[in-house]
Structure formats: C-alpha cells, structure tokens
Write a protein that holds these residues in place. Structure first.
Motif, mmCIF file in Angstrom:
data_model
loop_
_atom_site.group_PDB
_atom_site.id
_atom_site.type_symbol
_atom_site.label_atom_id
_atom_site.label_comp_id
_atom_site.label_asym_id
_atom_site.label_seq_id
_atom_site.Cartn_x
_atom_site.Cartn_y
_atom_site.Cartn_z
ATOM 1 N N VAL A 59 -4.036 0.940 -7.079
ATOM 2 C CA VAL A 59 -2.542 0.575 -6.777
ATOM 3 C C VAL A 59 -2.185 -0.855 -6.540
ATOM 4 N N LYS A 60 -3.087 -1.642 -5.987
ATOM 5 C CA LYS A 60 -2.971 -3.008 -5.829
ATOM 6 C C LYS A 60 -2.907 -3.805 -7.146
ATOM 7 N N TYR A 61 -3.757 -3.178 -8.162
ATOM 8 C CA TYR A 61 -3.800 -3.797 -9.433
ATOM 9 C C TYR A 61 -2.549 -3.681 -10.363
ATOM 10 N N TRP A 62 -2.210 -2.538 -10.153
ATOM 11 C CA TRP A 62 -0.704 -2.135 -10.722
ATOM 12 C C TRP A 62 0.339 -2.656 -10.244
ATOM 13 N N LEU A 63 0.541 -3.041 -8.868
ATOM 14 C CA LEU A 63 1.226 -3.893 -8.495
ATOM 15 C C LEU A 63 1.392 -5.189 -8.811
ATOM 16 N N SER A 64 0.198 -5.799 -8.915
ATOM 17 C CA SER A 64 -0.089 -7.144 -9.195
ATOM 18 C C SER A 64 0.413 -7.576 -10.804
ATOM 19 N N VAL A 65 0.329 -6.385 -11.429
ATOM 20 C CA VAL A 65 0.887 -6.668 -12.908
ATOM 21 C C VAL A 65 2.060 -6.171 -12.993
ATOM 22 N N GLY A 66 2.870 -5.776 -12.026
ATOM 23 C CA GLY A 66 4.361 -5.916 -12.021
ATOM 24 C C GLY A 66 4.769 -4.519 -11.950
ATOM 25 N N ALA A 67 4.121 -3.537 -11.765
ATOM 26 C CA ALA A 67 4.557 -1.997 -11.562
ATOM 27 C C ALA A 67 5.380 -1.904 -10.460
ATOM 28 N N GLN A 68 6.513 -1.142 -10.601
ATOM 29 C CA GLN A 68 7.532 -0.882 -9.403
ATOM 30 C C GLN A 68 7.136 0.553 -8.764
ATOM 31 N N PRO A 69 6.896 0.597 -7.715
ATOM 32 C CA PRO A 69 6.854 2.060 -6.999
ATOM 33 C C PRO A 69 8.085 2.435 -6.590
ATOM 34 N N SER A 70 8.398 3.803 -6.635
ATOM 35 C CA SER A 70 9.587 4.471 -6.181
ATOM 36 C C SER A 70 9.559 4.454 -4.869
ATOM 37 N N GLU A 71 10.778 4.905 -4.181
ATOM 38 C CA GLU A 71 10.986 4.847 -2.638
ATOM 39 C C GLU A 71 9.863 5.775 -2.186
ATOM 40 N N SER A 72 9.832 6.891 -2.661
ATOM 41 C CA SER A 72 8.927 7.863 -1.906
ATOM 42 C C SER A 72 7.491 7.589 -2.109
ATOM 43 N N VAL A 73 7.141 6.784 -3.162
ATOM 44 C CA VAL A 73 5.710 6.104 -3.149
ATOM 45 C C VAL A 73 5.491 5.304 -2.243
ATOM 46 N N GLU A 74 6.544 4.260 -2.086
ATOM 47 C CA GLU A 74 6.198 3.155 -1.173
ATOM 48 C C GLU A 74 6.241 3.724 0.227
ATOM 49 N N THR A 75 6.615 4.672 0.597
ATOM 50 C CA THR A 75 6.662 5.261 1.951
ATOM 51 C C THR A 75 5.151 6.112 1.913
ATOM 52 N N LEU A 76 4.764 6.417 1.025
ATOM 53 C CA LEU A 76 3.403 6.890 1.161
ATOM 54 C C LEU A 76 2.119 5.780 1.054
ATOM 55 N N LEU A 77 2.618 4.854 0.228
ATOM 56 C CA LEU A 77 1.805 3.804 0.283
ATOM 57 C C LEU A 77 1.644 2.817 1.995
ATOM 58 N N PHE A 78 2.721 3.094 2.498
ATOM 59 C CA PHE A 78 2.885 2.396 3.756
ATOM 60 C C PHE A 78 2.259 3.229 4.750
ATOM 61 N N ARG A 79 2.171 4.690 4.672
ATOM 62 C CA ARG A 79 1.382 5.484 5.449
ATOM 63 C C ARG A 79 0.059 5.581 5.249
ATOM 64 N N SER A 80 -0.482 5.068 4.058
ATOM 65 C CA SER A 80 -1.758 4.831 3.687
ATOM 66 C C SER A 80 -2.352 3.504 4.196
ATOM 67 N N GLY A 81 -1.506 2.749 4.488
ATOM 68 C CA GLY A 81 -1.853 1.379 5.127
ATOM 69 C C GLY A 81 -1.758 0.088 4.339
ATOM 70 N N LEU A 82 -0.968 0.402 3.125
ATOM 71 C CA LEU A 82 -0.551 -0.819 2.089
ATOM 72 C C LEU A 82 0.702 -1.344 2.530
ATOM 73 N N GLN A 83 0.757 -2.603 2.774
ATOM 74 C CA GLN A 83 2.120 -3.247 2.866
ATOM 75 C C GLN A 83 2.820 -3.523 1.661
ATOM 76 N N VAL A 84 3.830 -2.787 1.183
ATOM 77 C CA VAL A 84 4.520 -3.076 0.003
ATOM 78 C C VAL A 84 6.020 -3.755 0.422
ATOM 79 N N LYS A 85 6.461 -4.700 -0.265
ATOM 80 C CA LYS A 85 7.616 -5.246 -0.099
ATOM 81 C C LYS A 85 8.624 -4.429 -0.595
ATOM 82 N N ARG A 86 9.827 -3.938 -0.001
ATOM 83 C CA ARG A 86 10.785 -3.188 -0.613
ATOM 84 C C ARG A 86 11.640 -3.935 -1.727
#
Length: 122
Positions: A59-86
């Motif tokens: 997920v970190k790799y895909w975010l680094s190359v420009g992938a955009q997470p959906s709102e629900s995935v942002e919530t799941l990533l936050f729960r799993s410990g990854l800080q994602v800027k909204r």
C-alpha cells in the motif's frame, strides 16, 4: 491511467466480504484489478485477526506512485496503523478567517464580545 485503492465486494447476499484492491479508477467495482493488497471482513469480531489484513508495504508503494485511496480504504488504513493524509481535508468544517478574530465579528450590528458578555441569544 488514474489508479485507486478501493474495496471490491465478494461474498453472498447479507454476508459481505471485501478485498482491498489496486485498480484503474474507470474499471468496474468487481472488475479487473491490478493487485490485491488485503481483505476486510466486516462480520468478524472486532478483536478477530481475520477481520482486517492489509499488506502495508504494498500500500505504501502504491501511495508513493500516486494511487488515491477511497474514503473507506483510508479509514481501514488508519485502523491498521498507516497515517494517510486525507484528499480533501475536513469536509463540512469552516476554517476561521485569519484576518478576523472572534472579538471583531459582529452579529446584527452587535459585537460578538458584547453578545457573550450579556448573554444574548443569537
């Protein structure tokens, strides 16, 4: 090609199960995806380790190359410990104007300080 990280629904009626996938934003929800990076089972117990499993390195790799997470995935990533800027920041919250302070604002010709000091209802 705009890439998004989103949920793809699996399971049967009234028993949802989701995969966290990286897919082209124009492809169908359950259509072709680039990579499966995890899963989410909303019916599992909250403490159950089978409820959420995400490959954070991918997920970190895909975010680094420009992938955009959906709102629900942002919530799941936050729960799993990854800080994602909204993407859009806080929605529905007014940011205060830096030029005006709370004391300088007027309500119907009366300063806000006077309203609070004498207890008028606005």
């Amino acid at each position: 090609m705009v890439v998004s990280i989103r949920l793809a629904r699996l399971g049967c009626t009234h028993r949802p199960f989701y995969r966290v996938v990286v897919a082209d934003s124009k492809s169908a929800r359950d259509g072709k995806n680039i990579e499966v990076v995890g899963y989410y089972n909303p019916l599992a117990d909250k403490e159950d380790e089978k409820r959420l499993n995400i490959k954070l390195e991918r997920v970190k790799y895909w975010l680094s190359v420009g992938a955009q997470p959906s709102e629900s995935v942002e919530t799941l990533l936050f729960r799993s410990g990854l800080q994602v800027k909204r993407k859009g920041g806080l929605s529905g919250v007014d940011t205060p104007n830096q030029e005006q302070s709370a004391n300088d604002k007027e309500v119907d010709g009366v300063s806000a300080e006077a309203v609070f000091s004498i207890g008028l209802q606005v």
